[in-house]
Design an enzyme around this catalytic site. Structure first.
Site, PDB file in Angstrom:
ATOM      1  N   ARG A 236      -1.627  -7.291   5.072  1.00  0.00           N
ATOM      2  CA  ARG A 236      -0.492  -7.207   5.984  1.00  0.00           C
ATOM      3  C   ARG A 236      -0.642  -8.307   7.032  1.00  0.00           C
ATOM      4  O   ARG A 236      -1.752  -8.590   7.498  1.00  0.00           O
ATOM      5  CB  ARG A 236      -0.420  -5.837   6.670  1.00  0.00           C
ATOM      6  CG  ARG A 236       0.001  -4.689   5.742  1.00  0.00           C
ATOM      7  CD  ARG A 236       1.440  -4.834   5.280  1.00  0.00           C
ATOM      8  NE  ARG A 236       1.917  -3.710   4.477  1.00  0.00           N
ATOM      9  CZ  ARG A 236       1.901  -3.665   3.153  1.00  0.00           C
ATOM     10  NH1 ARG A 236       1.381  -4.687   2.477  1.00  0.00           N
ATOM     11  NH2 ARG A 236       2.378  -2.618   2.506  1.00  0.00           N
ATOM     12  N   HIS A 284       5.554 -12.508  -0.432  1.00  0.00           N
ATOM     13  CA  HIS A 284       5.079 -11.130  -0.653  1.00  0.00           C
ATOM     14  C   HIS A 284       5.185 -10.769  -2.143  1.00  0.00           C
ATOM     15  O   HIS A 284       5.801  -9.761  -2.518  1.00  0.00           O
ATOM     16  CB  HIS A 284       5.877 -10.131   0.186  1.00  0.00           C
ATOM     17  CG  HIS A 284       5.107  -8.885   0.495  1.00  0.00           C
ATOM     18  ND1 HIS A 284       5.099  -8.289   1.735  1.00  0.00           N
ATOM     19  CD2 HIS A 284       4.296  -8.112  -0.274  1.00  0.00           C
ATOM     20  CE1 HIS A 284       4.335  -7.211   1.721  1.00  0.00           C
ATOM     21  NE2 HIS A 284       3.837  -7.088   0.511  1.00  0.00           N
TER      22      HIS A 284
END
Length: 321
Positions: A236, A284
């Protein structure tokens, strides 16, 4: 607590803020995996039907939508990462199940190996030299001469470590609690973190985002890495102090960073990462969830609940994962 059974089983709402195409794709996969259940989009339920629902399957849901289910007892996420959902639920008594999918671990291990090799074989440097029309080779370094450090030794970290070991890298790893993995030097705690960082030529971050890991890789800890170390963040964005990372790259203390996650996603077009010569930006994409395998796992958990009344919750709401 017991699950409903037979023809009176309550519908299972799918709650998501995704676009229409994504929601319909999830509904299709979930219905195929659970033909005996009534899986519907949240908006299709009336008030009486919503009042029956004890379970919701979610993908980045609007927490206000969950509050429209007054009898809701547990929430099954189709994502492995649930930090935003934990934050949204706050002090709620809801139990939370996150996705634990062996396919996801294999996909992440593949990505970790691929991008470790990308850095190990100097591909960013050769791309720059191509643009400069510079014909110059670097001296080859054996994998056995390079140490890859993994932050986070859960299912994803364990699979990644195995792939790296098979590629002949030296591997070390750090986790909140000390783990033993064959062929891997493992560490825990603050002293262990410092020791592991100091030996990591390539550092791979696979940690969950929690109050303890937010900003974990700050300027002081990045400075513990060996000179010209390289970073891969597949966890993250907020785990890495963004300004500290930029400063380390600008100072050439860090050689390169492969970033698949950011504090704001999609990454804004004016972000410094796009144009930095020592950053590889990924959208991502390192380990996308497979809808079919994920839906099969959700179906198994729902079936267990229907048969036993037991909620397969696996998230510690205090820790955030």
């Amino acid at each position: 607590m017991s699950g409903a059974a037979g023809p009176a089983m309550a519908p299972i709402p799918f709650v998501s803020q995704g676009d229409v195409a994504a929601v319909q794709a999830w509904l299709k996969a979930l219905r195929a995996a659970m033909p005996g259940e009534c899986v519907v989009e949240m908006g299709e339920l009336n008030a009486a039907q919503r009042a029956q629902c004890k379970l919701a399957v979610v993908a980045n849901p609007d927490p206000a939508e969950l509050k429209r289910l007054p009898q809701l007892e547990w929430v099954h996420s189709v994502w492995a990462g649930v930090e935003r959902l934990v934050e949204d639920l706050g002090d709620s008594s809801l139990q939370l199940t996150r996705l634990v999918d062996p396919r996801l671990a294999a996909t992440m291990a593949e990505a970790v190996l691929a991008w470790t090799l990308y850095l190990h074989r100097d591909m960013p440097l050769y791309a720059q030299r191509q643009r400069s029309r510079l014909w110059q080779a670097e001296q080859y370094v054996l994998p056995e001469q390079r140490t890859v450090g993994i932050l986070g030794l859960g299912a994803l970290g364990e699979a990644a470590a195995e792939a790296l070991l098979q590629a002949r890298f030296k591997v070390c790893g750090w986790s909140r609690k000390r783990r033993e993995l064959a062929g891997v030097r493992t560490f825990s705690g603050e002293p262990g973190l410092a020791e592991m960082l100091a030996m990591s030529d390539i550092l791979v971050c696979l940690l969950p985002l929690t109050g303890d890991t937010r900003g974990l890789l700050n300027a002081q800890r990045l400075a513990l890495l060996p000179p010209q170390a390289q970073l891969i963040n597949f966890a993250r964005g907020p785990i890495v102090d963004d300004q500290a990372l930029r400063a380390a790259l600008d100072a050439r203390a860090l050689r390169h960073a492969v970033l698949d996650v950011f504090a704001t996603e999609p990454l804004p077009v004016d972000s410094w990462h796009w144009d930095h010569p020592d950053v590889t930006v990924l959208p991502h994409c390192s380990a996308p969830t497979n809808r079919e395998t994920a839906s099969a796992i959700v179906a198994g958990n729902v079936r267990h609940y229907r048969q036993t009344g037991e909620i397969p919750a696996n998230v510690d709401m205090r820790r955030g994962y």
